[in-house]
Scaffold this motif. Structure first.
Motif, PDB file in Angstrom:
ATOM      1  N   TYR A  17      29.910  52.088 -29.753  1.00 14.52           N
ATOM      2  CA  TYR A  17      28.610  51.988 -29.883  1.00 14.52           C
ATOM      3  C   TYR A  17      27.854  51.218 -28.579  1.00 14.52           C
ATOM      4  O   TYR A  17      26.875  51.718 -28.334  1.00 14.52           O
ATOM      5  N   LYS A  49      27.693  49.810 -34.608  1.00 11.47           N
ATOM      6  CA  LYS A  49      26.357  48.874 -34.528  1.00 11.47           C
ATOM      7  C   LYS A  49      26.813  47.691 -35.611  1.00 11.47           C
ATOM      8  O   LYS A  49      26.563  46.283 -35.300  1.00 11.47           O
ATOM      9  N   GLU A  53      26.968  43.654 -34.698  1.00  8.49           N
ATOM     10  CA  GLU A  53      25.954  42.763 -35.264  1.00  8.49           C
ATOM     11  C   GLU A  53      26.768  41.588 -35.943  1.00  8.49           C
ATOM     12  O   GLU A  53      26.353  40.521 -35.797  1.00  8.49           O
TER      13      GLU A  53
END
Length: 66
Positions: A17, A49, A53
């Motif tokens: 990513y 992602k 996160e």
């Protein structure tokens, strides 16, 4: 040009990513570099992602406290 390998674990997804975000302007270019279909690239980016996160949230809330 040698194809890149996406590692099939959380860290590999996060790395892929970040590679996409920092080095590619299109999903198709990313897919070609990793030797995958556009759908596989989109899923890799999506899951990467989410992994990134989650790690960033953990680091902010727990990892930085001593």
């Amino acid at each position: 040009m040698k194809q890149k390998q996406a590692v099939k674990n959380i860290l590999g997804l996060q790395d892929a990513y970040l590679d996409y975000v920092n080095n590619y302007i299109s999903v198709l270019a990313f897919a070609a570099a990793y030797g995958m279909s556009e759908i596989e690239a989109l899923r890799t980016i999506e899951y990467g992602k989410a992994a990134h996160e989650a790690y960033a949230a953990w680091l902010k809330n727990v990892g930085g406290k001593q």
